[in-house]
Enzyme design. Structure first.
Site, PDB file in Angstrom:
ATOM      1  N   ASP A  31      -3.952 -20.919  17.231  1.00  0.00           N
ATOM      2  CA  ASP A  31      -3.840 -19.839  16.247  1.00  0.00           C
ATOM      3  C   ASP A  31      -2.659 -18.953  16.624  1.00  0.00           C
ATOM      4  OD1 ASP A  31      -6.167 -18.639  14.114  1.00  0.00           O
ATOM      5  OD2 ASP A  31      -4.535 -17.279  14.692  1.00  0.00           O
ATOM      6  N   GLU A 152     -12.635 -28.387   2.494  1.00  0.00           N
ATOM      7  CA  GLU A 152     -13.823 -28.027   3.270  1.00  0.00           C
ATOM      8  C   GLU A 152     -14.846 -27.349   2.362  1.00  0.00           C
ATOM      9  OE1 GLU A 152     -14.757 -28.813   6.375  1.00  0.00           O
ATOM     10  OE2 GLU A 152     -16.555 -27.894   5.584  1.00  0.00           O
ATOM     11  N   PHE A 253     -27.872 -21.391  -7.274  1.00  0.00           N
ATOM     12  CA  PHE A 253     -26.830 -20.525  -7.841  1.00  0.00           C
ATOM     13  C   PHE A 253     -27.194 -19.982  -9.218  1.00  0.00           C
ATOM     14  CE2 PHE A 253     -23.283 -20.320  -4.930  1.00  0.00           C
ATOM     15  CZ  PHE A 253     -23.787 -21.156  -3.948  1.00  0.00           C
ATOM     16  N   LEU A 254     -28.484 -19.832  -9.432  1.00  0.00           N
ATOM     17  CA  LEU A 254     -28.943 -19.188 -10.673  1.00  0.00           C
ATOM     18  C   LEU A 254     -29.694 -17.903 -10.315  1.00  0.00           C
ATOM     19  CD1 LEU A 254     -30.179 -22.039 -13.073  1.00  0.00           C
ATOM     20  CD2 LEU A 254     -28.107 -20.649 -13.236  1.00  0.00           C
ATOM     21  N   CYS A 264     -13.983 -16.977  -0.801  1.00  0.00           N
ATOM     22  CA  CYS A 264     -13.617 -18.181  -1.561  1.00  0.00           C
ATOM     23  C   CYS A 264     -13.709 -18.034  -3.080  1.00  0.00           C
ATOM     24  CB  CYS A 264     -14.464 -19.361  -1.100  1.00  0.00           C
ATOM     25  SG  CYS A 264     -14.045 -19.856   0.574  1.00  0.00           S
TER      26      CYS A 264
HETATM   27  P1  NAD Z   1      -9.470 -17.026   8.151  1.00  0.00           P
HETATM   28  O1  NAD Z   1      -8.632 -15.951   7.624  1.00  0.00           O
HETATM   29  O2  NAD Z   1     -10.802 -16.745   8.736  1.00  0.00           O
HETATM   30  O3  NAD Z   1      -8.655 -17.855   9.243  1.00  0.00           O
HETATM   31  C1  NAD Z   1      -7.312 -18.228   9.098  1.00  0.00           C
HETATM   32  C2  NAD Z   1      -6.688 -18.277  10.483  1.00  0.00           C
HETATM   33  O4  NAD Z   1      -5.383 -18.819  10.381  1.00  0.00           O
HETATM   34  C3  NAD Z   1      -6.547 -16.912  11.157  1.00  0.00           C
HETATM   35  O5  NAD Z   1      -7.162 -16.923  12.429  1.00  0.00           O
HETATM   36  C4  NAD Z   1      -5.030 -16.711  11.256  1.00  0.00           C
HETATM   37  O6  NAD Z   1      -4.647 -15.974  12.412  1.00  0.00           O
HETATM   38  C5  NAD Z   1      -4.553 -18.129  11.312  1.00  0.00           C
HETATM   39  N1  NAD Z   1      -3.159 -18.299  10.902  1.00  0.00           N
HETATM   40  C6  NAD Z   1      -2.538 -17.762   9.832  1.00  0.00           C
HETATM   41  N2  NAD Z   1      -1.246 -18.148   9.798  1.00  0.00           N
HETATM   42  C7  NAD Z   1      -1.056 -18.953  10.861  1.00  0.00           C
HETATM   43  C8  NAD Z   1       0.051 -19.670  11.358  1.00  0.00           C
HETATM   44  N3  NAD Z   1       1.228 -19.655  10.732  1.00  0.00           N
HETATM   45  N4  NAD Z   1      -0.093 -20.382  12.493  1.00  0.00           N
HETATM   46  C9  NAD Z   1      -1.285 -20.421  13.123  1.00  0.00           C
HETATM   47  N5  NAD Z   1      -2.379 -19.755  12.703  1.00  0.00           N
HETATM   48  C10 NAD Z   1      -2.263 -19.040  11.575  1.00  0.00           C
HETATM   49  O7  NAD Z   1      -9.629 -18.065   6.945  1.00  0.00           O
HETATM   50  P2  NAD Z   1     -10.820 -19.096   6.677  1.00  0.00           P
HETATM   51  O8  NAD Z   1     -11.963 -18.385   6.047  1.00  0.00           O
HETATM   52  O9  NAD Z   1     -11.051 -19.930   7.875  1.00  0.00           O
HETATM   53  O10 NAD Z   1     -10.165 -19.998   5.534  1.00  0.00           O
HETATM   54  C11 NAD Z   1      -9.139 -20.929   5.821  1.00  0.00           C
HETATM   55  C12 NAD Z   1      -8.943 -21.795   4.589  1.00  0.00           C
HETATM   56  O11 NAD Z   1     -10.143 -22.537   4.334  1.00  0.00           O
HETATM   57  C13 NAD Z   1      -8.660 -20.998   3.318  1.00  0.00           C
HETATM   58  O12 NAD Z   1      -7.772 -21.726   2.517  1.00  0.00           O
HETATM   59  C14 NAD Z   1     -10.020 -20.927   2.646  1.00  0.00           C
HETATM   60  O13 NAD Z   1      -9.927 -20.803   1.264  1.00  0.00           O
HETATM   61  C15 NAD Z   1     -10.611 -22.263   3.019  1.00  0.00           C
HETATM   62  N6  NAD Z   1     -12.091 -22.295   3.039  1.00  0.00           N
HETATM   63  C16 NAD Z   1     -12.790 -21.248   3.555  1.00  0.00           C
HETATM   64  C17 NAD Z   1     -14.180 -21.308   3.595  1.00  0.00           C
HETATM   65  C18 NAD Z   1     -14.988 -20.174   4.141  1.00  0.00           C
HETATM   66  O14 NAD Z   1     -16.186 -20.146   3.906  1.00  0.00           O
HETATM   67  N7  NAD Z   1     -14.401 -19.226   4.835  1.00  0.00           N
HETATM   68  C19 NAD Z   1     -14.850 -22.457   3.104  1.00  0.00           C
HETATM   69  C20 NAD Z   1     -14.091 -23.509   2.619  1.00  0.00           C
HETATM   70  C21 NAD Z   1     -12.709 -23.429   2.588  1.00  0.00           C
END
Ligand code: NAD
Length: 454
Positions: A31, A152, A253-254, A264
């Site tokens: 990260d 995901e 979801f109802l 999301c």
């Molecule tokens: P988040 O914000 O919790 O985590 C993202 C991470 O990426 C952060 O720790 C950030 O520091 C890191 N990051 C950003 N730019 C970076 C870079 N250039 N190099 C390295 N690290 C970097 O986000 P999340 O909730 O884990 O979501 C990530 C993706 O997954 C999104 O596109 C989201 O829509 C998708 N998603 C999220 C969920 C959920 O429930 N949170 C479920 C399905 C899909």
């Protein structure tokens, strides 16, 4: 052994990394946020997710999982690189892909060490994976590079369960080699007969958006029906239950409530509408879903305001701040919009949440409200209690106690956790989303006593 790098250690990246390590793979999670990596190295998980700390600890202890803030060093030796960085909304609603492509450029600079599969796991508009592939191919040496899309579907609050026992795995892979590698990575899920959909990049990307938009639409739909129930005196719980018994509709979801939130649904519905518009298409149902959701949050502010006879100067206890239970995630939480609306109208909000108070304290809104140690401290002397998140703790409140400590016995059960009768019997005035007021019969009982007296 497949060497995996996961870039981005947020909810998705960290859960993916820990679970893939648990499948037996060697995983490095990277990260750009060095402080996040430092806490992970100390065994501290930067957010609340049941079971994750233990899973991380075990896999680190058994030598399969490690962390680094040097993203390049993690990517260089990996056979498979998962991109799991954020794709937040831009002001026009489209997805900000800058982090995805920044990671792409870094991977491009590390392609000399042989063949890699880059797996796009971040939720990103249709076309992103193919664009990434084109950019990486230009930089690829003899080893070559493939890009796959692997959306995901985990759910915060039950992330491990939903990652380790998913309803399906979607793999957008267009070369036999990348498909083989991804199938090998997810083999433990294949062994428990998880349906796997292997398809093109575009189809995989659209599956994610279509799924989230459909779930959001179900919520907005039942919220509109709930509002109609309020007008016509019907009970949305019974309407939803009976609708859900139809297998074509399904029960999930109802649940009528204050509107959907989270990291999301709000951003993915807006991004879907935005990339459809870019293509000259309209997704009217998705656009309406977004509009209905905004209106639902505003309606909740009105509802509370009306229940207390005008918010100005009133003390309102808010129970629940996270966008759903079992998480401290407050991104787009409906509770925050509702609290902001109440504060704007001059209410004094005292909030409680089992996990999300620290996160709210860090926001400007957190400076404008106060916080309580437990639901009863919040309710003490309040003009109303509003339940905004369905934490289990709020399902078993001592109603008699609430009636005693509130200044006015008003409960806004905006998650429909209670039977109107139970609240009425405790002497509480009940407001819900789409349920008629209690028909419990305090008055008839009194009439019965009167009859006896005669
Ligand atoms: P988040 O914000 O919790 O985590 C993202 C991470 O990426 C952060 O720790 C950030 O520091 C890191 N990051 C950003 N730019 C970076 C870079 N250039 N190099 C390295 N690290 C970097 O986000 P999340 O909730 O884990 O979501 C990530 C993706 O997954 C999104 O596109 C989201 O829509 C998708 N998603 C999220 C969920 C959920 O429930 N949170 C479920 C399905 C899909």
């Amino acid at each position: 052994m497949i060497k995996i790098a996961v870039v981005g250690t947020g909810y998705v990246g960290l859960v993916t990394g820990a679970c893939l390590a648990d499948f037996g793979h060697k995983v490095v999670c990277a990260d750009a946020d060095a402080s996040k990596i430092q806490s992970l190295e100390r065994g501290q998980i930067p957010f609340y997710e049941p079971g994750l700390e233990e899973l991380v600890r075990r896999n680190v202890g058994e030598g399969r999982l490690s962390f680094t803030a040097d993203v390049g060093a993690a990517v260089a030796p990996a056979n498979v690189v998962f991109i799991a960085v954020g794709t937040p909304p831009l002001p026009d609603g489209s997805a900000d892909l800058s982090a995805v492509f920044e990671v792409g450029r870094l991977i491009a600079s590390k392609l000399s060490g042989g063949y890699k599969v880059v797996v796009q796991k971040s939720t990103a508009p249709v076309g992103t994976a193919r664009r990434l592939w084109k950019e990486l191919e230009r930089a690829a040496g003899d080893g070559g590079v493939d890009v796959a899309s692997n959306p995901e579907f985990l759910r915060e609050g039950s992330a491990l369960e939903t990652f380790l026992r998913p309803d399906r795995v979607v793999i957008g892979a267009e070369t036999p080699r990348s498909e083989r590698l991804l199938r090998a990575i997810y083999r433990p899920l294949y062994l428990i007969e998880t349906p796997t959909v292997v398809t093109t990049l575009e189809t995989a990307e659209l599956i994610k958006y279509a799924s989230n938009a459909f779930l959001a639409m179900k919520i907005s739909f039942i919220n509109e029906i709930a509002n109609l129930c309020e007008s016509v005196g019907a009970d949305v719980q019974t309407v939803a239950k009976a609708m859900g018994l139809d297998g074509r509709i399904g029960r999930k979801f109802l649940h009528a409530g204050p509107g959907y939130g989270g990291s999301c649904f709000p951003k993915d519905t807006m991004a879907l509408a935005a990339f459809a518009r870019e293509r000259g298409e309209r997704v009217r149902l998705v656009e309406s879903t977004v509009e209905v959701n905004q209106a639902q949050k505003a309606r909740m502010v009105e509802k509370i305001d009306k229940a207390v006879g005008g918010s100005r100067g009133k003390r309102i206890a808010v129970l629940g701040l996270s966008f759903k239970p079992n998480t401290d995630d407050i991104r787009e939480a409906p509770a925050l919009d509702i609290v902001a609306g109440l504060v704007k109208r001059g209410a004094k909000v005292v909030a409680h949440d089992p996990a999300a108070m620290e996160a709210v304290k860090q926001t400007p809104l957190g400076q404008r409200i106060t916080f309580a140690q437990d639901p009863y401290e919040a309710a003490h002397g309040a003009d109303a209690v509003a339940i905004l998140t369905e934490w289990n703790l709020y399902r078993r409140l001592d109603l008699k106690m609430l009636a005693k400590i509130l200044r006015r016995p008003v409960v806004l059960d905006l998650r429909n956790l209670y039977e109107p009768e139970d609240l009425a019997q405790a002497g509480l005035v009940h407001h819900s989303v789409g349920r008629p007021p209690s028909r419990v019969a305090r008055a008839p009982r009194r009439r019965a006593r009167q009859r006896k007296a005669k």
